[in-house]
Design an enzyme around this catalytic site. Structure first.
Site, PDB file in Angstrom:
ATOM      1  N   SER A 161       4.031   4.778   7.551  1.00 21.90           N
ATOM      2  CA  SER A 161       4.599   5.552   6.434  1.00 21.90           C
ATOM      3  C   SER A 161       5.647   6.594   6.799  1.00 21.90           C
ATOM      4  O   SER A 161       5.697   7.080   7.926  1.00 21.90           O
ATOM      5  CB  SER A 161       3.468   6.253   5.694  1.00 21.90           C
ATOM      6  OG  SER A 161       2.746   5.317   4.986  1.00 21.90           O
TER       7      SER A 161
ATOM      8  N   GLU B  69      -3.487  12.922   5.869  1.00 16.47           N
ATOM      9  CA  GLU B  69      -2.395  11.959   5.992  1.00 16.47           C
ATOM     10  C   GLU B  69      -1.305  12.224   4.951  1.00 16.47           C
ATOM     11  O   GLU B  69      -1.530  12.846   3.915  1.00 16.47           O
ATOM     12  CB  GLU B  69      -2.943  10.550   5.794  1.00 16.47           C
ATOM     13  CG  GLU B  69      -4.140  10.249   6.701  1.00 16.47           C
ATOM     14  CD  GLU B  69      -4.568   8.801   6.635  1.00 16.47           C
ATOM     15  OE1 GLU B  69      -4.285   8.088   7.608  1.00 16.47           O
ATOM     16  OE2 GLU B  69      -5.165   8.384   5.633  1.00 16.47           O
TER      17      GLU B  69
ATOM     18  N   TRP C 288       0.839  -1.199   0.000  1.00 14.33           N
ATOM     19  CA  TRP C 288       0.000   0.000   0.000  1.00 14.33           C
ATOM     20  C   TRP C 288       0.876   1.253   0.000  1.00 14.33           C
ATOM     21  O   TRP C 288       1.638   1.427  -0.966  1.00 14.33           O
ATOM     22  CB  TRP C 288      -1.115  -0.078   1.037  1.00 14.33           C
ATOM     23  CG  TRP C 288      -0.785  -0.140   2.491  1.00 14.33           C
ATOM     24  CD1 TRP C 288      -0.920   0.873   3.407  1.00 14.33           C
ATOM     25  CD2 TRP C 288      -0.334  -1.284   3.243  1.00 14.33           C
ATOM     26  NE1 TRP C 288      -0.569   0.434   4.665  1.00 14.33           N
ATOM     27  CE2 TRP C 288      -0.214  -0.876   4.594  1.00 14.33           C
ATOM     28  CE3 TRP C 288      -0.002  -2.599   2.929  1.00 14.33           C
ATOM     29  CZ2 TRP C 288       0.225  -1.734   5.609  1.00 14.33           C
ATOM     30  CZ3 TRP C 288       0.426  -3.450   3.941  1.00 14.33           C
ATOM     31  CH2 TRP C 288       0.535  -3.025   5.238  1.00 14.33           C
ATOM     32  N   ASP C 289       0.864   2.111   1.005  1.00 16.59           N
ATOM     33  CA  ASP C 289       1.567   3.401   0.919  1.00 16.59           C
ATOM     34  C   ASP C 289       2.980   3.229   0.343  1.00 16.59           C
ATOM     35  O   ASP C 289       3.776   2.445   0.874  1.00 16.59           O
ATOM     36  CB  ASP C 289       1.714   4.033   2.305  1.00 16.59           C
ATOM     37  CG  ASP C 289       0.404   4.480   2.893  1.00 16.59           C
ATOM     38  OD1 ASP C 289      -0.654   4.051   2.425  1.00 16.59           O
ATOM     39  OD2 ASP C 289       0.438   5.275   3.860  1.00 16.59           O
TER      40      ASP C 289
END
Ligand code: FRU
Length: 436
Positions: free
Chosen positions: A130, A293, A51-52
């Site tokens: 992250s 975010e 993901w990120d």
């Protein structure tokens, strides 16, 4: 609470994302909407959920190749550990670590997964969330990796860093080091809400850069407005220029997102990123949204573009918008004042036909935007959110390009899945130029 509200007014010198701005968000505008992704999308590596994602870059933000290799870092979880299922995907945060990938071409089709970056056991908390990876100035191959060190019990979320070396030959890329992790700073309860004030506090996603105006190193991060959760008064500053007779919507006060900033005070040339001065937020979303975010910055044409990702589910009151990337622009450098891009703040949102297809968009200095695929509805499905028919992503979406034109942005190009571009190479002679 008087003490808290006087603190709030003392630190809220930044710009506001107002309820009036959010009223201008328009779903499915072709200039600010991601293309609908093909249900038969390719997967980069089906052993992990990805993901990120962030690319290897320099301190000025430029994506760089290392000895001819494109390198990306991402939050990953082993599918064997979570289960290769819908439930497994949704539990990924509890298995998250930073992995890396490398590619000769930057084309999504040939990324190779290289494994874990931080030595097992070096992060003293449970999970790695992250951050960013930056080539150390004046060094041939030192990488400073900034990330969020997250714990379950006790609940902690601490921007942290660790340092190592990148190595490469004709066959691939590997790393050494990343065996000592150091905390950067914590939510202070004064500039940013801490867990005592807000049990749902966000404090994460450090993004490090050198500010062209004062040559100082700063960290952007995700935070919340200081104060007790839900105890905020939403007034005319937070409302903005709303139509007559608009009243404060119920629940708006639960939106308290803040784009945070801190200035480095320790010596980066020695690799010391342990001391920071906490500064008031650049942009707050009080009354509008509870999460901003992965904030990051692009400097272009003398303007400062601040981007952040946010969710449909974290808008509050009557405000609403798609999952996607939002942004603000300043004509006066990093400290603003900022105006919402496109009038509303929305830069790229998911199409209403596939409302959760992508997330965690990252805009590079050339306007290329990477994101990951979350859940993709089956074409023609009556309910795009039906877990029985949507396809889980866990891999990169098609890269798109946006053009930044003053206070406006435009989606102009759609590229391959996981495609990346670089604006620089490493090592370079300029990497050793102390005046960089
Ligand atoms: C964005 C995000 C980040 C966090 C990570 C955890 O997608 O929520 O804020 O660091 O994902 O998975």
């Amino acid at each position: 609470m008087n003490a808290v509200s006087s603190t709030q007014s003392a630190v809220q010198s930044g710009s506001r994302w107002t309820i009036a701005d959010a009223m201008k968000i328009r779903a499915d505008d072709p200039t600010t909407t991601m293309p609908v992704i093909d249900y038969a999308f390719p997967v980069i590596d089906s052993d992990v959920w990805q993901w990120d994602t962030w690319l290897l870059r320099d301190i000025h933000g430029k994506t760089v190749t290392f000895k001819g290799w494109y390198v990306m870092f991402a939050l990953v979880a082993d599918r064997a550990a979570t289960g290769d299922t819908t439930e497994g995907w949704h539990s990924r945060n509890n298995y998250s670590y930073i992995g890396y990938y490398y590619s000769r071409t930057g084309n999504g089709a040939d990324w190779k997964f290289g494994g874990r970056v931080i030595k097992e056991g070096a992060n003293s908390r449970s999970w790695e969330w992250s951050g960013c990876a930056v080539m150390r100035e004046n060094s041939a191959n030192t990488v400073d990796l900034f990330y969020t060190s997250v714990n379950d019990t006790p609940s902690e979320s601490v921007p942290s860093y660790t340092t190592g070396r990148i190595l490469a030959d004709a066959t691939g890329v590997w790393f050494e080091g990343f065996d000592v992790c150091t905390d950067m700073f914590q939510a202070d309860g004064v500039n940013y809400a801490n867990i005592v004030e807000d049990a749902y506090w966000d404090f994460r996603d450090p993004h490090i850069f050198r500010n062209p105006d004062d040559n100082q190193i700063y960290a952007l991060f995700e935070g919340n407005v200081p104060g007790m959760r839900g105890n905020f008064t939403i007034g005319s500053d937070e409302m903005g220029p709303v139509p007559p007779a608009t009243t404060v919507p119920a629940g708006a006060q639960y939106g308290a997102a803040a784009i945070g900033i801190a200035r480095l005070t320790s010596d980066s040339t020695r690799g010391d990123f342990s001391k920071w001065e906490m500064l008031p937020a650049l942009v707050t979303a009080l009354g509008v949204n509870d999460q901003t975010e992965r904030p990051h910055v692009v400097f272009q044409d003398g303007l400062t573009y601040l981007f952040t990702i946010s969710h449909h589910s974290t808008f509050t009151g009557n405000s609403t918008g798609p999952d996607g990337v939002y942004g603000f622009v300043s004509r006066n450098g990093i400290f603003g004042p900022y105006a919402p891009l496109n009038g509303s703040g929305l830069v790229l949102g998911n199409p209403s036909a596939a409302p959760y297809e992508t997330y965690s968009h990252f805009v590079d200095p050339a306007g290329y935007v990477q994101s990951f695929i979350d859940t993709l509805p089956q074409p023609g499905s009556a309910d795009p959110q039906d877990p029985a028919t949507y396809r889980i992503g866990g891999t990169l979406a098609p890269t798109v390009k946006i053009v930044l034109e003053g206070e406006r942005t435009y989606l102009t190009e759609v590229h391959a899945y996981g495609q990346v571009y670089a604006q620089g190479v490493w090592p370079t002679s300029s990497a050793f130029d102390k005046r960089s």
